[in-house]
Structures are given as structure tokens and as C-alpha cells.
Design a protein around this motif. Structure first.
Motif, PDB file in Angstrom:
ATOM      1  N   LEU A  29      31.893   2.344 -13.278  1.00  0.00           N
ATOM      2  CA  LEU A  29      30.876   1.317 -13.956  1.00  0.00           C
ATOM      3  C   LEU A  29      31.412   1.471 -15.434  1.00  0.00           C
ATOM      4  O   LEU A  29      31.600   1.243 -16.366  1.00  0.00           O
ATOM      5  N   LEU A  32      24.741  -5.155 -17.665  1.00  0.00           N
ATOM      6  CA  LEU A  32      24.089  -4.154 -15.654  1.00  0.00           C
ATOM      7  C   LEU A  32      25.389  -3.696 -15.674  1.00  0.00           C
ATOM      8  O   LEU A  32      24.137  -2.004 -15.106  1.00  0.00           O
ATOM      9  N   LEU A  33      26.419  -3.121 -15.829  1.00  0.00           N
ATOM     10  CA  LEU A  33      27.556  -1.940 -16.094  1.00  0.00           C
ATOM     11  C   LEU A  33      26.626  -0.582 -17.117  1.00  0.00           C
ATOM     12  O   LEU A  33      26.809   0.203 -16.396  1.00  0.00           O
ATOM     13  N   LEU A  44      34.893   0.313 -16.715  1.00  0.00           N
ATOM     14  CA  LEU A  44      34.526  -0.798 -16.798  1.00  0.00           C
ATOM     15  C   LEU A  44      34.518  -1.796 -17.967  1.00  0.00           C
ATOM     16  O   LEU A  44      34.783  -2.595 -18.436  1.00  0.00           O
ATOM     17  N   ILE A  45      32.939  -0.626 -18.629  1.00  0.00           N
ATOM     18  CA  ILE A  45      32.702  -1.054 -19.849  1.00  0.00           C
ATOM     19  C   ILE A  45      33.561  -2.192 -20.673  1.00  0.00           C
ATOM     20  O   ILE A  45      33.457  -3.075 -21.498  1.00  0.00           O
ATOM     21  N   GLY A  62      25.898 -10.375 -20.203  1.00  0.00           N
ATOM     22  CA  GLY A  62      24.467 -10.220 -18.748  1.00  0.00           C
ATOM     23  C   GLY A  62      25.282  -9.316 -18.265  1.00  0.00           C
ATOM     24  O   GLY A  62      24.827  -7.931 -17.333  1.00  0.00           O
ATOM     25  N   VAL A  63      26.662  -8.630 -17.598  1.00  0.00           N
ATOM     26  CA  VAL A  63      27.087  -8.098 -16.768  1.00  0.00           C
ATOM     27  C   VAL A  63      27.328  -7.073 -17.576  1.00  0.00           C
ATOM     28  O   VAL A  63      27.101  -5.668 -16.866  1.00  0.00           O
ATOM     29  N   LEU A  64      27.898  -6.516 -19.081  1.00  0.00           N
ATOM     30  CA  LEU A  64      27.757  -5.957 -19.884  1.00  0.00           C
ATOM     31  C   LEU A  64      26.321  -4.484 -20.061  1.00  0.00           C
ATOM     32  O   LEU A  64      26.293  -3.627 -19.291  1.00  0.00           O
ATOM     33  N   ASP A  83      35.843  -5.922 -21.266  1.00  0.00           N
ATOM     34  CA  ASP A  83      35.385  -6.728 -22.513  1.00  0.00           C
ATOM     35  C   ASP A  83      34.361  -7.624 -21.407  1.00  0.00           C
ATOM     36  O   ASP A  83      34.699  -9.028 -21.297  1.00  0.00           O
ATOM     37  N   PRO A  84      33.333  -7.704 -20.365  1.00  0.00           N
ATOM     38  CA  PRO A  84      32.950  -8.291 -19.582  1.00  0.00           C
ATOM     39  C   PRO A  84      31.390  -8.916 -20.412  1.00  0.00           C
ATOM     40  O   PRO A  84      30.910  -8.812 -21.447  1.00  0.00           O
ATOM     41  N   PRO A  85      31.269 -10.163 -19.470  1.00  0.00           N
ATOM     42  CA  PRO A  85      30.420 -11.226 -20.004  1.00  0.00           C
ATOM     43  C   PRO A  85      28.576 -10.336 -20.124  1.00  0.00           C
ATOM     44  O   PRO A  85      28.523  -9.387 -19.875  1.00  0.00           O
TER      45      PRO A  85
END
Length: 130
Positions: free
Chosen positions: A17, A32-33, A20-21, A28-30, A24-26
Motif C-alpha cells: 500500500l 483509503l490507501l 501504491l500511494i 478517494g482511493v488515496l 497518483d490514485p484518485p
């Protein structure tokens, strides 16, 4: 069989995780991550004390717990300093998070080794008493 305290799964999840941060996730996903990475990283630090208590004999258990806590505090001091060094290097954001996932991956390997050795020791004791 390894006990529930020596499971390397949360630390492995934290390593993935954290890496994955940086992709550059959206938003909301950021969020959560970051939440799950923080919970698994802090949760495994708490579980470390139970694992260390299993590892050391009663006569040196407090010393072992003190050393484990001390090494953790060293990481808390060195981490922000290392982050400053990475910022000075002007590496891409993705690379920064991949680099910070390395300590979590190394600790995952250490917990796997601990779980395997604990399982072998438990099996040897059960075999010897049978």
C-alpha cells in the motif's frame, strides 16, 4: 504452527500500500490507501511486542522488548531525515514511495523468518513431548 502474533501479512499489506500511494490514485482511493497503510503499519508495530515476548526467554524479555522499542524509535528519527534527503534529490514521487516501501518489505521478510522458525520450534517441542 505460527501463532497469530507472528503473522507477516499486515506488514506485507503495508509495504504494498505504501508503494501504491506514489502512483497518483484518485483522491478517494488515496485516502483509503493512506488509512489502510497507516493502520497496518501501526498495527504491526503493536504486534511486534507480542512477537518479541515470544522470542526471548523470561529472564531477558524486558531487555529484548527495550531493544525492539529502541530500534523502532531510531527508525522514527531517521525516517523524516531520510525523507528530507530524498526531497533534496528531486526524485519522482512514485520513486519516493517505492523507496519507503523497502523497510516495510524487509520487515515482512523478517517476520516470515520469525514465523517459520517459531513454527519449527513449536513442532520440535511437540514432537519431543509426544
Amino acid at each position: 504452527m505460527a501463532t497469530r502474533w507472528s503473522s507477516p501479512k499486515p506488514r506485507a499489506q503495508a509495504a504494498v500500500l505504501i508503494a501504491l500511494i506514489g502512483f497518483d490514485p484518485p483522491a478517494g482511493v488515496l485516502f483509503l490507501l493512506v488509512f489502510i497503510a497507516g493502520a497496518t503499519a501501526i498495527g504491526t508495530q503493536i504486534l511486534l511486542y507480542a512477537s518479541v515476548a515470544q522470542l526471548y526467554h523470561l529472564s531477558v524479555r524486558s531487555t529484548g522488548l527495550g531493544w525492539a522499542s529502541g530500534v523502532g524509535r531510531i527508525g522514527a528519527i531517521v525516517g523524516p531525515t531520510f525523507r528530507g534527503v530524498l526531497l533534496a534529490q528531486q526524485l519522482p514521487l512514485q520513486q519516493n514511495f517505492l523507496i519507503f516501501a523497502i523497510p516495510a518489505a524487509v520487515s515482512t521478510l523478517a517476520m516470515v523468518v520469525f514465523a517459520v522458525s517459531n513454527a519449527r520450534r513449536t513442532n520440535a517441542v511437540q514432537f519431543a513431548t509426544a
